[in-house]
Design an enzyme around this catalytic site. Structure first.
Site, PDB file in Angstrom:
ATOM      1  N   TYR A  79       0.858  -1.190   0.000  1.00  0.00           N
ATOM      2  CA  TYR A  79       0.000   0.000   0.000  1.00  0.00           C
ATOM      3  C   TYR A  79       0.890   1.235   0.000  1.00  0.00           C
ATOM      4  CZ  TYR A  79      -3.191   3.596   1.704  1.00  0.00           C
ATOM      5  OH  TYR A  79      -3.918   4.756   1.853  1.00  0.00           O
ATOM      6  N   HIS A  80       0.567   2.213  -0.844  1.00  0.00           N
ATOM      7  CA  HIS A  80       1.401   3.406  -1.008  1.00  0.00           C
ATOM      8  C   HIS A  80       0.878   4.546  -0.152  1.00  0.00           C
ATOM      9  CE1 HIS A  80       4.154   6.184  -2.740  1.00  0.00           C
ATOM     10  NE2 HIS A  80       4.416   5.466  -3.825  1.00  0.00           N
TER      11      HIS A  80
END
EC number: 2.3.1.-
Length: 332
Positions: free
Chosen positions: A131-132
């Site tokens: 997840y960014h």
């Protein structure tokens, strides 16, 4: 010479520093009530000083580390023959050692950084899907801690705009940042690399929020890469990554601007010293009979499970700060 009448009308010179400064300014400019203006300015300084500490100091520390990294790399490039190249013959081996210790130290001090579940990363090639957050700093901490603890180096796929940023060429090279055409990624995995990618990319970084919504759209190229390279996929998530840095991506004009020019022109704020914990999920093994669409859905579900398990939603900055004072979890 000043006459006695003029002297008596001016009165005594004030003795306090603020009053004396106001007196001088008043005499020089002819403006009355300068002491009131100075008092108001001093009050504003007193009010704004904590805000300056909260917003400016963290950014200054981050950029100090970043610029120190660049300086060390330039020094290393000039004198790399005097550094240990390691058993692999990697000419940047010494530079990597310097950088990972610098960023691991920053993570320990500023975020109390912890890495959990790295035993789920196999010794064989694998694709890490993460997840960014608004900033990739949590990936830097992960990469540094993994190299220190496991002597395992992880490459990462970045958006094309990163390669156009001035002054980053050497930094990108040392950190193993790659442009992401499918063929390049498959080739890297077949060579035995550990590779990380965030399918949400810049869009997820800028426009996801404290709800931690995964924003992949219809992207499934990463799944096809894993299938073609015959490697497992490993989900990864960093707790409180959205509380460390927030964006103003909820303002529609910024979203429209990004979709038009595809550059990350969205204001950010924060750099708060919240607790960061990176969690590595169990591998999704290679399956020759699975399609890219099915593998994408399976990976997204695994990443969502990590978020649901380890992140209180919606995220809260104060709560994330208080977690710094909780009992440290034992790292695996």
């Amino acid at each position: 010479m000043i006459g006695s009448n003029e002297s008596s009308t001016e009165g005594p010179i004030p003795t306090s520093y603020l009053s004396f400064l106001a007196y001088l300014l008043g005499e020089w400019t002819g403006v009355e009530h300068t002491e009131d203006y100075l008092s108001y300015g001093a009050y504003l300084s007193w009010v704004l000083f904590p805000l300056a500490i909260v917003f400016i100091l963290p950014v200054a520390i981050f950029f100090f580390c970043f610029n120190t990294s660049l300086l060390l790399l330039h020094i290393y490039k000039r004198r790399k023959n005097g550094f240990n190249e390691g058993h692999s013959g990697d000419v940047w081996y010494g530079a990597k050692e310097m950088l990972v210790n610098l960023w691991d130290g920053h993570g320990r001090v500023w975020h109390g950084y912890e890495l959990h579940g790295d035993e789920n990363i196999p010794e064989v090639p694998a694709l890490i899907v993460f997840y960014h957050g608004a900033s990739p700093v949590d990936y830097l901490y992960f990469m540094a801690r993994l190299l220190i603890r496991r002597k395992r180096y992880c490459h990462v796929v970045a958006d094309h705009f990163v390669f156009r940023l001035p002054g980053l060429k050497m930094f990108i090279e040392v950190l193993g940042v790659m442009h992401g055409p499918k063929e390049v990624c498959v080739s890297a995995l077949k060579k035995g690399y550990l590779l990380a990618i965030s399918p949400g990319g810049v869009r997820e970084a800028l426009f996801s929020d404290e709800t931690y919504a995964i924003m992949w759209g219809n992207r499934k190229g990463f799944a096809q890469v894993a299938i073609d390279a015959k490697v497992p996929i490993i989900p990864m998530f960093t707790q409180n990554v959205r509380e460390g840095i927030r964006t103003l991506g909820g303002i529609k004009i910024f979203r429209k601007l990004y979709e038009r020019i595809r550059l990350p022109i969205v204001p950010m704020y924060g750099w708060f010293p919240v607790k960061f914990r990176t969690f590595i999920g169990e591998p999704i093994p290679y399956d020759p009979n699975i399609t890219a669409e099915e593998l994408t859905a399976k990976t997204k579900a695994a990443l969502q499970a990590l978020i649901t398990k380890h992140q209180k939603i919606p995220g809260n900055i104060l709560r994330a700060l208080m977690e710094r004072f909780q009992t440290r979890q034992k790292e695996d």
